[in-house]
Design an enzyme around this catalytic site. Structure first.
Site, PDB file in Angstrom:
ATOM      1  N   ARG A 153       0.863  -1.192   0.000  1.00  0.00           N
ATOM      2  CA  ARG A 153       0.000   0.000   0.000  1.00  0.00           C
ATOM      3  C   ARG A 153       0.886   1.224   0.000  1.00  0.00           C
ATOM      4  O   ARG A 153       1.897   1.249   0.693  1.00  0.00           O
ATOM      5  CB  ARG A 153      -0.839   0.056   1.288  1.00  0.00           C
ATOM      6  CG  ARG A 153      -1.823  -1.063   1.468  1.00  0.00           C
ATOM      7  CD  ARG A 153      -2.222  -1.172   2.937  1.00  0.00           C
ATOM      8  NE  ARG A 153      -1.067  -1.535   3.776  1.00  0.00           N
ATOM      9  CZ  ARG A 153      -1.051  -1.469   5.099  1.00  0.00           C
ATOM     10  NH1 ARG A 153      -2.110  -1.033   5.766  1.00  0.00           N
ATOM     11  NH2 ARG A 153       0.015  -1.827   5.780  1.00  0.00           N
ATOM     12  N   CYS A 267      -4.217   2.105  -8.477  1.00  0.00           N
ATOM     13  CA  CYS A 267      -4.415   0.648  -8.457  1.00  0.00           C
ATOM     14  C   CYS A 267      -5.879   0.229  -8.471  1.00  0.00           C
ATOM     15  O   CYS A 267      -6.351  -0.334  -9.465  1.00  0.00           O
ATOM     16  CB  CYS A 267      -3.715   0.051  -7.246  1.00  0.00           C
ATOM     17  SG  CYS A 267      -1.966   0.451  -7.223  1.00  0.00           S
TER      18      CYS A 267
HETATM   19  C1  UGA Z   1      -4.041  -0.813  -2.927  1.00  0.00           C
HETATM   20  C2  UGA Z   1      -4.125  -2.083  -2.083  1.00  0.00           C
HETATM   21  O1  UGA Z   1      -4.610  -1.764  -0.782  1.00  0.00           O
HETATM   22  C3  UGA Z   1      -2.743  -2.752  -1.970  1.00  0.00           C
HETATM   23  O2  UGA Z   1      -2.841  -3.956  -1.239  1.00  0.00           O
HETATM   24  C4  UGA Z   1      -2.235  -3.028  -3.387  1.00  0.00           C
HETATM   25  O3  UGA Z   1      -0.938  -3.619  -3.367  1.00  0.00           O
HETATM   26  C5  UGA Z   1      -2.172  -1.741  -4.163  1.00  0.00           C
HETATM   27  O4  UGA Z   1      -3.478  -1.140  -4.214  1.00  0.00           O
HETATM   28  C6  UGA Z   1      -1.677  -2.061  -5.539  1.00  0.00           C
HETATM   29  O5  UGA Z   1      -2.410  -2.724  -6.294  1.00  0.00           O
HETATM   30  O6  UGA Z   1      -0.525  -1.763  -5.860  1.00  0.00           O
HETATM   31  P1  UGA Z   1      -3.234   1.686  -2.445  1.00  0.00           P
HETATM   32  O7  UGA Z   1      -3.631   1.997  -3.853  1.00  0.00           O
HETATM   33  O8  UGA Z   1      -1.938   2.188  -1.924  1.00  0.00           O
HETATM   34  O9  UGA Z   1      -3.203   0.091  -2.234  1.00  0.00           O
HETATM   35  O10 UGA Z   1      -4.371   2.307  -1.531  1.00  0.00           O
HETATM   36  P2  UGA Z   1      -5.418   1.775  -0.450  1.00  0.00           P
HETATM   37  O11 UGA Z   1      -4.881   1.945   0.906  1.00  0.00           O
HETATM   38  O12 UGA Z   1      -5.936   0.460  -0.828  1.00  0.00           O
HETATM   39  O13 UGA Z   1      -6.570   2.871  -0.641  1.00  0.00           O
HETATM   40  C7  UGA Z   1      -7.244   2.971  -1.885  1.00  0.00           C
HETATM   41  C8  UGA Z   1      -8.316   4.032  -1.831  1.00  0.00           C
HETATM   42  O14 UGA Z   1      -9.415   3.605  -1.033  1.00  0.00           O
HETATM   43  C9  UGA Z   1      -7.874   5.374  -1.245  1.00  0.00           C
HETATM   44  O15 UGA Z   1      -8.378   6.406  -2.088  1.00  0.00           O
HETATM   45  C10 UGA Z   1      -8.557   5.414   0.115  1.00  0.00           C
HETATM   46  O16 UGA Z   1      -8.831   6.711   0.538  1.00  0.00           O
HETATM   47  C11 UGA Z   1      -9.820   4.621  -0.145  1.00  0.00           C
HETATM   48  N1  UGA Z   1     -10.405   3.991   1.071  1.00  0.00           N
HETATM   49  C12 UGA Z   1      -9.711   3.068   1.766  1.00  0.00           C
HETATM   50  C13 UGA Z   1     -11.699   4.340   1.462  1.00  0.00           C
HETATM   51  O17 UGA Z   1     -12.366   5.179   0.820  1.00  0.00           O
HETATM   52  N2  UGA Z   1     -12.252   3.737   2.566  1.00  0.00           N
HETATM   53  C14 UGA Z   1     -11.564   2.812   3.276  1.00  0.00           C
HETATM   54  O18 UGA Z   1     -12.143   2.303   4.273  1.00  0.00           O
HETATM   55  C15 UGA Z   1     -10.268   2.477   2.873  1.00  0.00           C
END
Ligand code: UGA
Length: 440
Positions: A153, A267
């Site tokens: 992440r 992602c």
């Molecule tokens: C995501 C995955 O979590 C990783 O496991 C994966 O390796 C990565 O994509 C990838 O494919 O390389 P990332 O893109 O860094 O990681 O971000 P996340 O932490 O997953 O968050 C994604 C989005 O969801 C953000 O915009 C965040 O604000 C949102 N989010 C997250 C919510 O709106 N609500 C939540 O409860 C959690």
């Protein structure tokens, strides 16, 4: 072990530095000369907590180097592929141009290393079937192909690489090739495996699917809670309490159930789309029609935040001043790819509002890149004279803002909390009109 990492973006640069920190001798290869120069001088081209220190330490140790010359990867026993697979223009599928080019650049360098066949290890997120296709190029050139998806992440990239939840090896169906490749990868990850990090050994297709299935599940969780937020809005219920209550059930869990303006980044959005596109090609599109809904809910929640702001200022955003706190797709990152915050800021601007945006890491990047939004340096500056303040990326410093202090510059005292990150009672007590997503 001597190894190369092809592609030094988020994934590749972090992976290269982490591999060097395990004691390996690593060369990072990229076509971008400016990025290679920056990394070679020990400076990170992006904001990632803990990465700057690690990078500098490993470059200084001499174990980590960066180059634009593909010939320098010769003699490495393992070549990681860490290039991007963005969404194609005008479609949903993944663009494999960079993966194909990376593999092609390695083919001339796959001769035996101390009598062993070198490994090409895919870490990029690819459509199922890609590894099988690439193996047919790598094997005749003298190498072995492995698919070893990455789950890091942003914001936790170093920790997720050094201490992952699991390691997945997707190996050839040929048993002796699989055993040979596994033995090399076990050496690469020896320190992690010694810590009993779960290892899943499987075939190419399963390994490729594990990655997109995981991201699809996470996206589904977020859109599920955002759909519940719509129901809460319609009934006056509170989605934060609802999420907490269902999350007490271990089978559901509390993580990734934060309702708000939805998921963005480089992602989740493109991965669920590429997965749908691939399923279509495989004649299995019905299996993933739910992801279309996941995507639609995600789009809708962004529009809902704009509606809230518009309604909060009396029905028209034209000539209003709007403070936007956050531009990155999530906190602790300067990444604005498919950022819900930036998307909303632009929509508000397009309705004729004067938008002042601030973000501790993405702000300077946005300013440098050029934008029609006004970029300012602090929440206080953004909120100065604002008719409405929108919190869109939940940086710690925004969550900790003092509503009384902010009210000194924003007498309208209207806040739209797009991440449900604030305590409504505290803001209301300070005289603010508070709007959350799916909160009364
Ligand atoms: C995501 C995955 O979590 C990783 O496991 C994966 O390796 C990565 O994509 C990838 O494919 O390389 P990332 O893109 O860094 O990681 O971000 P996340 O932490 O997953 O968050 C994604 C989005 O969801 C953000 O915009 C965040 O604000 C949102 N989010 C997250 C919510 O709106 N609500 C939540 O409860 C959690």
């Amino acid at each position: 072990m001597r190894m190369s990492v092809v592609g030094t973006g988020y994934l590749g640069a972090v992976h290269a530095a982490c591999m060097a920190s395990l004691g390996h001798e690593v060369v990072g290869l990229d076509v971008d000369e400016a990025k290679v120069a920056l990394l070679s001088s020990g400076q990170a081209p992006f904001h990632e907590p803990g990465f700057d220190e690690l990078l500098k330490e490993q470059v200084d140790s001499g174990r980590l180097t960066f180059t634009t010359d593909p010939a320098e990867v010769a003699g490495a026993l393992v070549h990681f592929i860490g290039v991007g697979t963005p969404q194609v223009e005008g479609g949903y599928a993944a663009d494999l141009t960079y993966v194909d080019a990376a593999v092609a650049s390695l083919l001339p360098h796959l001769g035996p290393v101390d009598g062993r066949r070198p490994l090409v290890v895919g870490k990029s997120t690819v459509p199922v079937g890609t590894a099988e296709r690439l193996a047919a190029q790598v094997e005749p050139a003298g190498g072995l192909l492995v698919w070893n998806p990455e789950f890091l992440r942003e914001g936790f990239a170093v920790q997720d690489t050094i201490d992952p939840d699991r390691i997945v090896y997707g190996l050839s169906k040929d048993e002796s090739d699989a055993a040979e490749a596994k033995a090399v990868l076990d050496e690469v990850y020896a320190e992690l495996l010694a810590r009993d990090i779960p290892l899943v050994v499987t075939d190419y297709a399963t390994a490729e699917l594990v990655k997109v299935a995981a991201n699809s599940f996470l996206a589904t969780k977020i859109s599920f809670i955002n759909a519940m937020a719509e129901l809460c809005t319609a009934t006056g219920a509170d989605v934060s309490t609802l999420a907490e209550a269902i999350g007490h059930d271990d089978r559901i869990g509390k993580k990734f159930l934060r309702a708000g303006i939805g998921f963005g980044g480089g992602c989740l959005p493109k991965d669920i789309r590429a997965f749908m596109a691939r399923a279509g090609e495989l004649g299995a599109d019905q299996a993933l029609t739910f992801l279309r809904e996941v995507d639609l809910i995600n789009d809708r929640t962004r529009l809902h935040a704009v509606d809230l702001a518009r309604r909060a200022v009396g029905g028209r955003l034209r000539h209003k001043t709007v403070a936007v706190l956050g531009a990155a797709f999530k906190p602790d990152s300067d990444d604005m790819r498919n950022s819900p915050a930036l998307d909303i800021a632009r929509r508000v601007h397009d309705e004729g509002a004067h938008v002042k945006v601030t973000d501790p890491a993405a702000g300077p990047v946005l300013r440098k890149r050029g934008t029609r939004l006004e970029v300012v340096d602090s929440a206080r500056e953004a909120a100065d004279g604002a008719d409405v303040v929108m919190l869109l990326t939940e940086w710690k410093q925004f969550k900790e803002l003092d509503p009384d202090e902010l009210a000194e510059v924003a007498p309208a005292r209207i806040i739209v909390d797009g991440r449900n990150a604030l305590d409504p009672a505290r803001w209301r007590a300070a005289g603010w009109t508070y709007y959350g997503i799916g909160r009364p």
